[in-house]
Scaffold this active site. Structure first.
Site, PDB file in Angstrom:
ATOM      1  N   LYS A 124       0.843  -1.207   0.000  1.00  0.00           N
ATOM      2  CA  LYS A 124       0.000   0.000   0.000  1.00  0.00           C
ATOM      3  C   LYS A 124       0.871   1.248   0.000  1.00  0.00           C
ATOM      4  O   LYS A 124       1.708   1.436   0.885  1.00  0.00           O
ATOM      5  CB  LYS A 124      -0.895   0.029   1.239  1.00  0.00           C
TER       6      LYS A 124
HETATM    7  O1  G3P Z   1      -9.737   0.574   4.681  1.00  0.00           O
HETATM    8  C1  G3P Z   1      -9.376   1.810   5.134  1.00  0.00           C
HETATM    9  C2  G3P Z   1      -9.892   1.974   6.504  1.00  0.00           C
HETATM   10  O2  G3P Z   1      -9.185   1.218   7.419  1.00  0.00           O
HETATM   11  C3  G3P Z   1     -10.085   3.370   6.899  1.00  0.00           C
HETATM   12  O3  G3P Z   1     -11.314   3.356   7.496  1.00  0.00           O
HETATM   13  O4  G3P Z   1     -13.034   4.033   9.024  1.00  0.00           O
HETATM   14  O5  G3P Z   1     -10.683   4.902   9.321  1.00  0.00           O
HETATM   15  O6  G3P Z   1     -12.093   5.704   7.459  1.00  0.00           O
HETATM   16  P1  G3P Z   1     -11.802   4.559   8.373  1.00  0.00           P
END
Ligand code: G3P
Length: 285
Positions: A108
């Site tokens: 990533k």
């Molecule tokens: O897949 C990306 C994720 O881990 C981010 O999610 O909920 O932090 O926006 P969030």
């Protein structure tokens, strides 16, 4: 068991191998897992601990190896440490190290100039990549263009739905727009819906034909409880209150450097990942 009419691959979004086991037991399958610095920092074995810089990498390696052994047929995304000053070379060094950890890694990189440079070199060297923190079509077009030489399955694009919703924009429109923009292309980039916060995001992504969804365990549980539906019956009130994101006509055939890839949420996202990672490290160690 995986529904026979489900084409979308289902990944777990987590930095904890215990959740990998739970997801496997719950669904009976798992096509992959994505990790990031914030998720690793949330691993119960890391919470409240301080590591040296070398120890924290060893910890991440252990997590990734365990996950990989649980889903050897799947893909495991491993994220480079990056802050606003991290160079392409620094990202590539990390990527080479991560790639040696497991046979099924996708690396990533953040979707900024240095990350795109690293991705372009990586795919030419035969490495798989997952471009993260994607919030607009110009970034999606740049990822397509920077990785043009690669084959399907080697490049994932991670648009963050929930973080667009957080600021009142309809993140699912962005998914639909990206899929539409990629339609006339050669299919070498797979759309991996990330930042999934609700069962609605999850099922709508399947309906839109997303290649992959990565989801927290909590949402996978809800999906399993509902009997793994692949269509949604109605639009929720929530998404009606979000501002629509209009489709942009973008030519996928330009050099990646020509797209305007700057996005405030990408910069904020990099800052948060870096601070969560640095929060694990005691520099005096
Ligand atoms: O897949 C990306 C994720 O881990 C981010 O999610 O909920 O932090 O926006 P969030």
């Amino acid at each position: 068991m995986k529904p026979s009419n489900l084409k979308t691959k289902i990944f777990l979004d987590s930095g904890d191998p215990k959740e990998t086991r739970e997801a496997l037991a719950l669904l009976g399958f798992l096509d992959g897992q994505t990790t990031n610095p914030s998720l690793v920092a949330k691993n119960p074995e890391a919470v409240g601990k301080k590591f040296s810089a070398a120890e924290v990498l060893n910890f991440y390696e252990g997590v990734v190896k365990e996950v990989s052994s649980l889903i050897p047929q799947g893909s495991v995304s491993v994220e480079v440490y990056a802050d606003k000053d991290t160079s392409c070379e620094e990202m590539l060094d990390q990527a080479k190290n991560f790639y040696a950890w497991i046979p099924n890694a996708h690396i990533k990189y953040p979707t900024v100039t240095e990350g795109l440079k690293a991705a372009e070199i990586s795919v030419k060297d035969g490495m798989r990549v997952n471009m993260t923190l994607v919030f607009n079509q110009a970034q999606a077009a740049a990822v397509y263009a920077a990785t043009r030489s690669s084959k399907k399955g080697d490049v994932f694009l991670s648009p963050f739905v929930g973080r667009l919703d957080d600021r009142g924009e309809n993140g699912m429109d962005f998914i639909a727009n990206t899929i539409k923009m990629y339609q006339p292309g050669d299919g070498h980039v797979e759309v991996l819906v990330a930042s999934v916060r609700s069962i609605d995001h999850f099922v709508k992504s399947i309906e839109l034909g997303a290649d992959i969804i990565t989801s927290p365990l909590k949402i996978l549980k809800q999906w399993a409880e509902l009997g793994m539906p692949v269509t949604s019956k109605q639009q929720t009130a929530d998404s009606n209150q979000l501002r629509p994101i209009p489709y942009e006509e973008l030519d996928l055939n330009r050099p990646w450097q020509e797209y305007n890839i700057q996005h405030e949420l990408t910069d904020k996202g990099i800052e948060k990942f870096a601070s969560d990672w640095n929060g694990l490290i005691d520099k005096s160690k």
